[in-house]
Design an enzyme around this catalytic site. Structure first.
Site, PDB file in Angstrom:
ATOM      1  N   ALA A   9       0.831  -1.211   0.000  1.00  0.00           N
ATOM      2  CA  ALA A   9       0.000   0.000   0.000  1.00  0.00           C
ATOM      3  C   ALA A   9       0.860   1.254   0.000  1.00  0.00           C
ATOM      4  O   ALA A   9       0.523   2.256   0.599  1.00  0.00           O
ATOM      5  CB  ALA A   9      -0.918  -0.007   1.220  1.00  0.00           C
ATOM      6  N   ARG A  15      -3.052   9.321  -9.993  1.00  0.00           N
ATOM      7  CA  ARG A  15      -4.179   9.477 -10.923  1.00  0.00           C
ATOM      8  C   ARG A  15      -5.528   9.673 -10.232  1.00  0.00           C
ATOM      9  O   ARG A  15      -6.517  10.010 -10.886  1.00  0.00           O
ATOM     10  CB  ARG A  15      -4.238   8.269 -11.872  1.00  0.00           C
ATOM     11  CG  ARG A  15      -3.232   8.367 -13.001  1.00  0.00           C
ATOM     12  CD  ARG A  15      -3.302   7.139 -13.888  1.00  0.00           C
ATOM     13  NE  ARG A  15      -2.567   6.021 -13.317  1.00  0.00           N
ATOM     14  CZ  ARG A  15      -2.682   4.755 -13.739  1.00  0.00           C
ATOM     15  NH1 ARG A  15      -3.529   4.455 -14.697  1.00  0.00           N
ATOM     16  NH2 ARG A  15      -1.966   3.795 -13.180  1.00  0.00           N
ATOM     17  N   THR A  79       7.563  -3.537  -6.879  1.00  0.00           N
ATOM     18  CA  THR A  79       6.776  -4.440  -6.025  1.00  0.00           C
ATOM     19  C   THR A  79       7.677  -5.413  -5.252  1.00  0.00           C
ATOM     20  O   THR A  79       7.376  -5.766  -4.110  1.00  0.00           O
ATOM     21  CB  THR A  79       5.755  -5.234  -6.864  1.00  0.00           C
ATOM     22  OG1 THR A  79       6.431  -5.812  -7.987  1.00  0.00           O
ATOM     23  CG2 THR A  79       4.637  -4.351  -7.363  1.00  0.00           C
ATOM     24  N   TYR A 100      -2.950  -6.397  -2.168  1.00  0.00           N
ATOM     25  CA  TYR A 100      -2.731  -4.981  -2.494  1.00  0.00           C
ATOM     26  C   TYR A 100      -3.815  -4.108  -1.864  1.00  0.00           C
ATOM     27  O   TYR A 100      -5.002  -4.459  -1.929  1.00  0.00           O
ATOM     28  CB  TYR A 100      -2.741  -4.795  -4.020  1.00  0.00           C
ATOM     29  CG  TYR A 100      -1.626  -5.602  -4.656  1.00  0.00           C
ATOM     30  CD1 TYR A 100      -0.379  -5.032  -4.897  1.00  0.00           C
ATOM     31  CD2 TYR A 100      -1.799  -6.954  -4.935  1.00  0.00           C
ATOM     32  CE1 TYR A 100       0.666  -5.794  -5.411  1.00  0.00           C
ATOM     33  CE2 TYR A 100      -0.763  -7.724  -5.455  1.00  0.00           C
ATOM     34  CZ  TYR A 100       0.470  -7.133  -5.685  1.00  0.00           C
ATOM     35  OH  TYR A 100       1.497  -7.884  -6.167  1.00  0.00           O
ATOM     36  N   ASP A 102      -4.953  -1.505  -2.983  1.00  0.00           N
ATOM     37  CA  ASP A 102      -5.839  -0.923  -3.996  1.00  0.00           C
ATOM     38  C   ASP A 102      -6.516  -1.990  -4.864  1.00  0.00           C
ATOM     39  O   ASP A 102      -7.035  -1.697  -5.927  1.00  0.00           O
ATOM     40  CB  ASP A 102      -5.087   0.098  -4.859  1.00  0.00           C
ATOM     41  CG  ASP A 102      -3.892  -0.507  -5.576  1.00  0.00           C
ATOM     42  OD1 ASP A 102      -3.656  -1.728  -5.430  1.00  0.00           O
ATOM     43  OD2 ASP A 102      -3.188   0.248  -6.277  1.00  0.00           O
ATOM     44  N   ASN A 224      -6.915   2.634  -9.905  1.00  0.00           N
ATOM     45  CA  ASN A 224      -5.885   3.646 -10.152  1.00  0.00           C
ATOM     46  C   ASN A 224      -6.461   5.043 -10.307  1.00  0.00           C
ATOM     47  O   ASN A 224      -5.790   6.025 -10.068  1.00  0.00           O
ATOM     48  CB  ASN A 224      -5.083   3.289 -11.410  1.00  0.00           C
ATOM     49  CG  ASN A 224      -4.286   2.024 -11.191  1.00  0.00           C
ATOM     50  OD1 ASN A 224      -3.456   1.962 -10.291  1.00  0.00           O
ATOM     51  ND2 ASN A 224      -4.577   1.004 -11.974  1.00  0.00           N
ATOM     52  N   ASN A 374     -51.728  10.111  21.259  1.00  0.00           N
ATOM     53  CA  ASN A 374     -51.750  10.830  19.994  1.00  0.00           C
ATOM     54  C   ASN A 374     -51.018  12.157  20.152  1.00  0.00           C
ATOM     55  O   ASN A 374     -51.359  12.965  21.012  1.00  0.00           O
ATOM     56  CB  ASN A 374     -53.210  11.070  19.581  1.00  0.00           C
ATOM     57  CG  ASN A 374     -53.292  11.565  18.154  1.00  0.00           C
ATOM     58  OD1 ASN A 374     -52.570  12.483  17.754  1.00  0.00           O
ATOM     59  ND2 ASN A 374     -54.172  10.967  17.369  1.00  0.00           N
TER      60      ASN A 374
HETATM   61  C1  UD1 Z   1       2.111  -5.326 -11.270  1.00  0.00           C
HETATM   62  C2  UD1 Z   1       2.796  -6.601 -11.740  1.00  0.00           C
HETATM   63  C3  UD1 Z   1       2.137  -7.082 -13.031  1.00  0.00           C
HETATM   64  C4  UD1 Z   1       0.642  -7.277 -12.812  1.00  0.00           C
HETATM   65  C5  UD1 Z   1       0.010  -6.015 -12.261  1.00  0.00           C
HETATM   66  C6  UD1 Z   1      -1.405  -6.293 -11.870  1.00  0.00           C
HETATM   67  C7  UD1 Z   1       5.095  -6.394 -10.998  1.00  0.00           C
HETATM   68  C8  UD1 Z   1       6.476  -6.107 -11.386  1.00  0.00           C
HETATM   69  N1  UD1 Z   1       4.188  -6.333 -11.953  1.00  0.00           N
HETATM   70  O1  UD1 Z   1       2.354  -4.364 -12.262  1.00  0.00           O
HETATM   71  O2  UD1 Z   1       2.728  -8.294 -13.467  1.00  0.00           O
HETATM   72  O3  UD1 Z   1       0.050  -7.654 -14.052  1.00  0.00           O
HETATM   73  O4  UD1 Z   1       0.712  -5.569 -11.077  1.00  0.00           O
HETATM   74  O5  UD1 Z   1      -2.030  -5.104 -11.543  1.00  0.00           O
HETATM   75  O6  UD1 Z   1       4.833  -6.683  -9.841  1.00  0.00           O
HETATM   76  N2  UD1 Z   1       3.668  -0.808  -4.926  1.00  0.00           N
HETATM   77  C9  UD1 Z   1       4.322  -0.520  -3.757  1.00  0.00           C
HETATM   78  N3  UD1 Z   1       5.640  -0.174  -3.813  1.00  0.00           N
HETATM   79  C10 UD1 Z   1       6.321  -0.129  -4.980  1.00  0.00           C
HETATM   80  C11 UD1 Z   1       5.650  -0.424  -6.177  1.00  0.00           C
HETATM   81  C12 UD1 Z   1       4.309  -0.771  -6.114  1.00  0.00           C
HETATM   82  O7  UD1 Z   1       3.739  -0.537  -2.681  1.00  0.00           O
HETATM   83  O8  UD1 Z   1       7.526   0.190  -4.936  1.00  0.00           O
HETATM   84  C13 UD1 Z   1       2.249  -1.178  -4.866  1.00  0.00           C
HETATM   85  C14 UD1 Z   1       1.371  -0.141  -5.564  1.00  0.00           C
HETATM   86  O9  UD1 Z   1       0.880   0.791  -4.619  1.00  0.00           O
HETATM   87  C15 UD1 Z   1       0.255  -0.973  -6.123  1.00  0.00           C
HETATM   88  C16 UD1 Z   1       0.891  -2.336  -6.368  1.00  0.00           C
HETATM   89  O10 UD1 Z   1       2.070  -2.360  -5.589  1.00  0.00           O
HETATM   90  O11 UD1 Z   1      -0.763  -1.155  -5.177  1.00  0.00           O
HETATM   91  C17 UD1 Z   1       1.185  -2.634  -7.809  1.00  0.00           C
HETATM   92  O12 UD1 Z   1       2.092  -1.691  -8.305  1.00  0.00           O
HETATM   93  P1  UD1 Z   1       2.052  -1.188  -9.786  1.00  0.00           P
HETATM   94  O13 UD1 Z   1       3.209  -0.330 -10.048  1.00  0.00           O
HETATM   95  O14 UD1 Z   1       0.712  -0.679 -10.109  1.00  0.00           O
HETATM   96  O15 UD1 Z   1       2.264  -2.573 -10.556  1.00  0.00           O
HETATM   97  P2  UD1 Z   1       2.188  -2.749 -12.078  1.00  0.00           P
HETATM   98  O16 UD1 Z   1       3.347  -2.103 -12.694  1.00  0.00           O
HETATM   99  O17 UD1 Z   1       0.865  -2.402 -12.587  1.00  0.00           O
END
Ligand code: UD1
Ligand code: MG
Length: 453
Positions: A9, A15, A79, A100, A102, A224, A374
């Site tokens: 999180a 966005r 991630t 997650y 979100d 998002n 009443n």
């Molecule tokens: C990630 C996956 C992708 C998957 C997609 C699904 C990876 C590398 N890729 O991509 O394969 O299809 O989710 O939605 O994992 N977050 C953190 N810290 C960070 C980065 C992200 O807490 O340093 C959290 C974000 O807040 C978010 C989630 O991790 O809730 C996913 O991050 P996001 O950058 O949206 O992942 P994607 O690039 O979309």
């Protein structure tokens, strides 16, 4: 079973274009992260570790009642980096579910299925087949077995044709996380530490990757922006309405119903359009809820009719009661069976016994009203002296004439009658008529003023 739930999180949620951190944005009246925490509790997770970054204090404060361990990710380097932050506190035994903040609607049923599948292999994930996979990590399989996850930006033209995508939800043995996470590298198109790379590492170690799909596609949808949030809200509300219809609720239009909490009902409940239910509400059988009504933490017994645009908050309503239209029941109200509450009547912290009628323009606050009394149009209990609140007691079968003010503390005896337009400041004994008015003055052949030219 000893499952740890790890919730990512830390993302900024740019966005959303909001001052409120993304995971605190409400869906069905509850912060996005709250839904995930609720699910973790349903799974009886032994620990809930949440990785926070942006809006940290704000997020922690919103969940201070919950038993959550917070781990900070100061810089969002991917991630994989996020989950690395948990290593100092992550158990070495058992499994972790990676969720997650979100992705609010993943169900405990689906996660239990994932847990079960992952027990056998040491690692499992949720995937989904979609029509439009652009942007998602792709699931690369060989002879049916998952080999790796390739991010869209790193994928070849051929890999981009794959329509099975990574939802990002995994279940992994903690010992493996301790082994694999320190080995992640950021040599990829985005310069991020990808959590997805643990899948290829598992394959290298000779493990099979278990995979399941969610029951409903929206379970794995992330938020998002506000458009996705609104779409997810509608999908969730539709699902809740379907569930209620299966329990015996009829909707004028299930698309125009919002449940922001929990609702239990009997059969043959009819809900007209634009009704909002909040907190925890209970509704008996054969209850009608009129258009535009809002119920919050309300308990409504069977055979009661709530007419349009009524607001009920923290109140208990008996059987065969009729309320509204345009009535307001505030906290601490108890209506016994057969009570009638009409338009523009406000009741607060009051107990109205069986058969009491207050049908028009009335305020009853801190009052006890006995059976079959009443309360005439425009009656006001003057419960507040500017500093303290005082009680009004009205016995059974009393009759309060229209436009009367009952100045509390006051007691009106059973069977007593109050004449219309009275300001009653002294107790009225049983079966007594009390009224308080100045004498009527009459001027015969009176000429009204003429307009001056
Ligand atoms: C990630 C996956 C992708 C998957 C997609 C699904 C990876 C590398 N890729 O991509 O394969 O299809 O989710 O939605 O994992 N977050 C953190 N810290 C960070 C980065 C992200 O807490 O340093 C959290 C974000 O807040 C978010 C989630 O991790 O809730 C996913 O991050 P996001 O950058 O949206 O992942 P994607 O690039 O979309
Ligand atoms: Mg990203």
């Amino acid at each position: 079973m000893s499952t740890t739930v790890i919730i990512l999180a830390a993302g900024k949620g740019t966005r959303m274009r909001s001052q409120l951190p993304k995971v605190l944005q409400p869906l069905a009246g509850q912060p996005l992260l709250g839904h995930v925490v609720e699910t973790a509790k349903q799974l009886k997770a032994r620990r809930i570790i949440t990785i926070f970054g942006h809006g940290g204090a704000h997020v922690q404060n919103a969940f201070k009642e919950e038993n959550i361990e917070w781990v900070e990710q100061k810089e969002q380097l991917g991630t994989g980096h996020a989950v690395q932050m948990t290593l100092p506190v992550l158990p070495t035994d058992g499994f972790s579910l990676i969720l997650y903040g979100d992705v609010p609607l993943v169900s405990s049923e689906t996660l239990n299925k994932l847990l079960e599948a992952s027990q056998k292999t040491g690692i499992g994930m949720i995937t989904l087949n979609v029509d439009e996979p652009t942007g998602y990590g792709r699931i690369v399989r060989s002879h049916g077995q998952i080999q790796a996850i390739v991010e869209h930006k790193d994928a070849s033209e051929e890999q981009r044709q794959i329509t099975e995508i990574n939802t990002g939800i995994y279940c992994v043995e903690n010992s493996k996380l301790h082994e694999w996470l320190p080995q992640l590298s950021n040599e990829n198109a985005q310069g991020e530490y990808y959590l997805t790379d643990i899948v290829a590492m598992a394959v290298q170690d000779g493990l099979e990757i278990a995979s399941i799909q969610p029951k409903l596609a929206y379970e794995v949808e992330g938020v998002n922006d506000r458009i996705q949030l609104a779409n997810l809200e509608r999908a969730f509300q539709r699902q809740q309405a379907i569930h209620l219809m299966r329990e015996g609720v009829a909707f004028a239009d299930p698309e125009r119903f919002d449940l922001r909490g929990t609702l239990t009902t009997g059969q043959d409940v009819y809900i007209d359009i634009n009704v909002i239910i909040e907190g925890h509400c209970e509704i008996g059988s054969n209850v009608e809820i009129g258009a535009g009504t809002i119920l919050k933490d309300a308990k409504i017994a069977s055979n009661t009719k709530i007419q349009p645009y009524t607001i009920i908050d923290n109140a208990v309503v008996g059987e065969k009661v009729i309320i509204g239209p345009f009535a307001r029941l505030r906290p601490g109200t108890q209506l016994d069976n057969d009570v009638h509450i009409g338009n523009f009547v406000e009741v607060k912290n009051s107990h109205l016994e069986k058969g009491v009628k207050a049908n028009h323009f009335t305020y009853l606050g801190d009052a006890e009203v006995g059976t079959e009394s009443n309360i005439g149009a425009g009656t006001i209990t003057c419960n507040y002296d500017g500093v303290n609140k005082h009680k009004t007691k009205i016995g059974s079968s009393a009759f309060i004439g229209s436009n009367s003010s009952l100045v509390a503390p006051i007691s009106i005896g059973k069977g007593a009658t109050v004449g219309a337009g009275s300001v009653i400041t002294r107790d009225v004994p049983e079966n007594t008529l009390a009224f308080e008015r100045s004498q009527q003055i009459e001027k015969a052949n009176y000429q009204r003023p003429q307009k001056t030219k």
